[in-house]
Motif scaffolding. Structure first.
Motif, PDB file in Angstrom:
ATOM      1  N   VAL A  54       0.795  -1.230   0.000  1.00  0.00           N
ATOM      2  CA  VAL A  54       0.000   0.000   0.000  1.00  0.00           C
ATOM      3  C   VAL A  54       0.832   1.287   0.000  1.00  0.00           C
ATOM      4  O   VAL A  54       0.288   2.375  -0.111  1.00  0.00           O
ATOM      5  CB  VAL A  54      -0.962  -0.004   1.212  1.00  0.00           C
ATOM      6  N   GLY A  55       2.145   1.162   0.164  1.00  0.00           N
ATOM      7  CA  GLY A  55       2.977   2.364   0.285  1.00  0.00           C
ATOM      8  C   GLY A  55       3.426   2.536   1.726  1.00  0.00           C
ATOM      9  O   GLY A  55       2.736   2.071   2.644  1.00  0.00           O
ATOM     10  N   PHE A  56       4.564   3.199   1.938  1.00  0.00           N
ATOM     11  CA  PHE A  56       5.150   3.201   3.283  1.00  0.00           C
ATOM     12  C   PHE A  56       4.264   3.893   4.328  1.00  0.00           C
ATOM     13  O   PHE A  56       3.918   3.304   5.353  1.00  0.00           O
ATOM     14  CB  PHE A  56       6.561   3.826   3.275  1.00  0.00           C
ATOM     15  N   GLN A  57       3.881   5.152   4.054  1.00  0.00           N
ATOM     16  CA  GLN A  57       3.089   5.884   5.062  1.00  0.00           C
ATOM     17  C   GLN A  57       1.734   5.222   5.287  1.00  0.00           C
ATOM     18  O   GLN A  57       1.251   5.158   6.419  1.00  0.00           O
ATOM     19  CB  GLN A  57       2.917   7.351   4.635  1.00  0.00           C
ATOM     20  N   THR A  58       1.129   4.717   4.238  1.00  0.00           N
ATOM     21  CA  THR A  58      -0.167   4.033   4.383  1.00  0.00           C
ATOM     22  C   THR A  58      -0.004   2.762   5.219  1.00  0.00           C
ATOM     23  O   THR A  58      -0.872   2.440   6.036  1.00  0.00           O
ATOM     24  CB  THR A  58      -0.772   3.724   2.998  1.00  0.00           C
ATOM     25  N   ALA A  59       1.110   2.058   5.039  1.00  0.00           N
ATOM     26  CA  ALA A  59       1.376   0.861   5.853  1.00  0.00           C
ATOM     27  C   ALA A  59       1.488   1.228   7.334  1.00  0.00           C
ATOM     28  O   ALA A  59       0.924   0.542   8.202  1.00  0.00           O
ATOM     29  CB  ALA A  59       2.650   0.168   5.366  1.00  0.00           C
ATOM     30  N   VAL A  60       2.178   2.325   7.600  1.00  0.00           N
ATOM     31  CA  VAL A  60       2.295   2.822   8.988  1.00  0.00           C
ATOM     32  C   VAL A  60       0.901   3.130   9.541  1.00  0.00           C
ATOM     33  O   VAL A  60       0.536   2.682  10.638  1.00  0.00           O
ATOM     34  CB  VAL A  60       3.190   4.090   9.044  1.00  0.00           C
ATOM     35  N   ASP A  61       0.115   3.873   8.768  1.00  0.00           N
ATOM     36  CA  ASP A  61      -1.231   4.279   9.206  1.00  0.00           C
ATOM     37  C   ASP A  61      -2.126   3.061   9.442  1.00  0.00           C
ATOM     38  O   ASP A  61      -2.840   2.990  10.446  1.00  0.00           O
ATOM     39  CB  ASP A  61      -1.887   5.193   8.162  1.00  0.00           C
ATOM     40  N   GLN A  62      -2.099   2.116   8.504  1.00  0.00           N
ATOM     41  CA  GLN A  62      -2.968   0.926   8.625  1.00  0.00           C
ATOM     42  C   GLN A  62      -2.587   0.087   9.846  1.00  0.00           C
ATOM     43  O   GLN A  62      -3.457  -0.468  10.515  1.00  0.00           O
ATOM     44  CB  GLN A  62      -2.875   0.073   7.357  1.00  0.00           C
ATOM     45  N   THR A  63      -1.291  -0.011  10.102  1.00  0.00           N
ATOM     46  CA  THR A  63      -0.840  -0.808  11.256  1.00  0.00           C
ATOM     47  C   THR A  63      -1.252  -0.109  12.557  1.00  0.00           C
ATOM     48  O   THR A  63      -1.724  -0.751  13.496  1.00  0.00           O
ATOM     49  CB  THR A  63       0.686  -1.033  11.189  1.00  0.00           C
ATOM     50  N   GLN A  64      -1.110   1.203  12.589  1.00  0.00           N
ATOM     51  CA  GLN A  64      -1.501   1.946  13.788  1.00  0.00           C
ATOM     52  C   GLN A  64      -3.015   1.917  13.991  1.00  0.00           C
ATOM     53  O   GLN A  64      -3.491   1.942  15.131  1.00  0.00           O
ATOM     54  CB  GLN A  64      -1.002   3.400  13.695  1.00  0.00           C
ATOM     55  N   ALA A  65      -3.770   1.865  12.900  1.00  0.00           N
ATOM     56  CA  ALA A  65      -5.240   1.870  12.992  1.00  0.00           C
ATOM     57  C   ALA A  65      -5.819   0.478  13.206  1.00  0.00           C
ATOM     58  O   ALA A  65      -7.028   0.318  13.377  1.00  0.00           O
ATOM     59  CB  ALA A  65      -5.828   2.478  11.712  1.00  0.00           C
ATOM     60  N   GLY A  66      -4.969  -0.544  13.180  1.00  0.00           N
ATOM     61  CA  GLY A  66      -5.458  -1.913  13.347  1.00  0.00           C
ATOM     62  C   GLY A  66      -6.059  -2.506  12.080  1.00  0.00           C
ATOM     63  O   GLY A  66      -6.620  -3.595  12.109  1.00  0.00           O
ATOM     64  N   GLN A  67      -5.932  -1.807  10.947  1.00  0.00           N
ATOM     65  CA  GLN A  67      -6.409  -2.353   9.663  1.00  0.00           C
ATOM     66  C   GLN A  67      -5.422  -3.376   9.124  1.00  0.00           C
ATOM     67  O   GLN A  67      -5.770  -4.203   8.296  1.00  0.00           O
ATOM     68  CB  GLN A  67      -6.588  -1.225   8.643  1.00  0.00           C
ATOM     69  N   ALA A  68      -4.184  -3.275   9.555  1.00  0.00           N
ATOM     70  CA  ALA A  68      -3.174  -4.292   9.249  1.00  0.00           C
ATOM     71  C   ALA A  68      -2.664  -4.832  10.585  1.00  0.00           C
ATOM     72  O   ALA A  68      -2.581  -4.092  11.569  1.00  0.00           O
ATOM     73  CB  ALA A  68      -2.030  -3.701   8.438  1.00  0.00           C
ATOM     74  N   ASP A  69      -2.335  -6.132  10.596  1.00  0.00           N
ATOM     75  CA  ASP A  69      -1.840  -6.742  11.837  1.00  0.00           C
ATOM     76  C   ASP A  69      -0.357  -6.449  12.064  1.00  0.00           C
ATOM     77  O   ASP A  69       0.132  -6.541  13.192  1.00  0.00           O
ATOM     78  CB  ASP A  69      -2.043  -8.262  11.781  1.00  0.00           C
ATOM     79  N   GLY A  70       0.333  -6.132  10.981  1.00  0.00           N
ATOM     80  CA  GLY A  70       1.756  -5.838  11.092  1.00  0.00           C
ATOM     81  C   GLY A  70       2.264  -5.289   9.782  1.00  0.00           C
ATOM     82  O   GLY A  70       1.511  -5.203   8.804  1.00  0.00           O
ATOM     83  N   MET A  71       3.529  -4.881   9.762  1.00  0.00           N
ATOM     84  CA  MET A  71       4.105  -4.381   8.512  1.00  0.00           C
ATOM     85  C   MET A  71       5.553  -4.807   8.362  1.00  0.00           C
ATOM     86  O   MET A  71       6.279  -4.955   9.345  1.00  0.00           O
ATOM     87  CB  MET A  71       3.964  -2.862   8.395  1.00  0.00           C
ATOM     88  N   ILE A  72       5.925  -5.048   7.104  1.00  0.00           N
ATOM     89  CA  ILE A  72       7.333  -5.261   6.760  1.00  0.00           C
ATOM     90  C   ILE A  72       7.579  -4.429   5.516  1.00  0.00           C
ATOM     91  O   ILE A  72       6.916  -4.586   4.500  1.00  0.00           O
ATOM     92  CB  ILE A  72       7.675  -6.758   6.576  1.00  0.00           C
TER      93      ILE A  72
END
Ligand code: GLN
Length: 232
Positions: A54-72
């Protein structure tokens, strides 16, 4: 004593273009060190992931919002991020570096960036470094969502330089991009897999156990060599 997954499928967010860590191959399939590493770890530790690029900042946002369980996402472990993320053990070491066109001769130190426009990717450690030193060196900043438009802007001359992780810049040069790295790189921290602070602790635990196994059995080195060869 094996750690058990809590969810049947973990959603993992990643960058959209951060070669050689995640990028689309000629068949539009996402590949790269992060992709292969996580897949290999899910196999040894027996859990499932679905990756979204999804892109770096979006990955950060999704992980912080609980929309993603984690990020790499070639994500540097920084003190600032430790406040809101839990990180795995480090899996790669990378500095950040200034890149210019290889025809640029008047930029050999940060002081030479005075009055120039520097590109950075949104949400990155490079952005933090560049923002922090803006007054000191007197440059302007242009923020991009993804690397392709940032690199294109350097080629067309709408920015004079950009800052990005050194292995990514080196890889771009190997792929034929006419860039040069005239300034000594900055230490920005090692890469880690991340979850929102306090969430999905088993995911970090499984990642760490899997990573240790891949380092011991040689698969980690094979994955890195597949994308980086001996180029370091
Ligand atoms: N390592 C850098 C960071 O964590 C860049 C990551 C990226 O652009 N995917 O900010």
């Amino acid at each position: 004593e094996a750690i058990k997954p809590v969810k049947s499928d973990y959603k993992i967010a990643s960058d959209s273009l951060f070669a050689p860590f995640e990028f689309q191959n000629s068949n539009k399939k996402y590949v790269g060190i992060d992709v292969d590493l996580l897949n290999a770890i899910t196999k040894t530790q027996k859990f499932n992931v679905t990756m979204n690029f999804v892109g770096f900042q979006t990955a950060v946002d999704q992980t912080q919002a609980g929309q993603a369980d984690g990020m790499i996402a070639g994500m540097s472990i920084t003190d600032e991020r430790r406040k809101v993320f839990d990180f795995s053990d480090p899996y790669f070491t990378a500095n950040a570096t200034i890149a210019v066109k290889d025809t640029t001769k008047d930029i050999t130190s940060y002081k030479d960036l005075k009055g120039k426009t520097i590109g950075v990717k949104n949400g990155t450690a490079s952005q933090e470094f560049i923002e922090k030193n803006k007054e000191k060196y007197g440059y302007k900043i242009k923020v991009f969502d993804a690397a392709d438009t940032m690199y294109e802007s350097l080629n067309t001359g709408s920015i004079h330089a950009f800052m990005d992780d050194e292995p990514v810049v080196k890889y771009a040069i190997l792929q034929g991009k006419k860039f040069a790295t005239p300034i000594e790189p900055e230490k920005i921290g090692e890469y880690g897999f991340a979850v929102k602070k306090g969430e999905n602790p088993e995911l970090i635990a499984m990642f760490n156990v899997g990573l240790a196994k891949l380092k011991t059995n040689g698969d980690y080195d094979k994955i890195v060599a597949k994308y980086m060869g001996d180029t370091d």
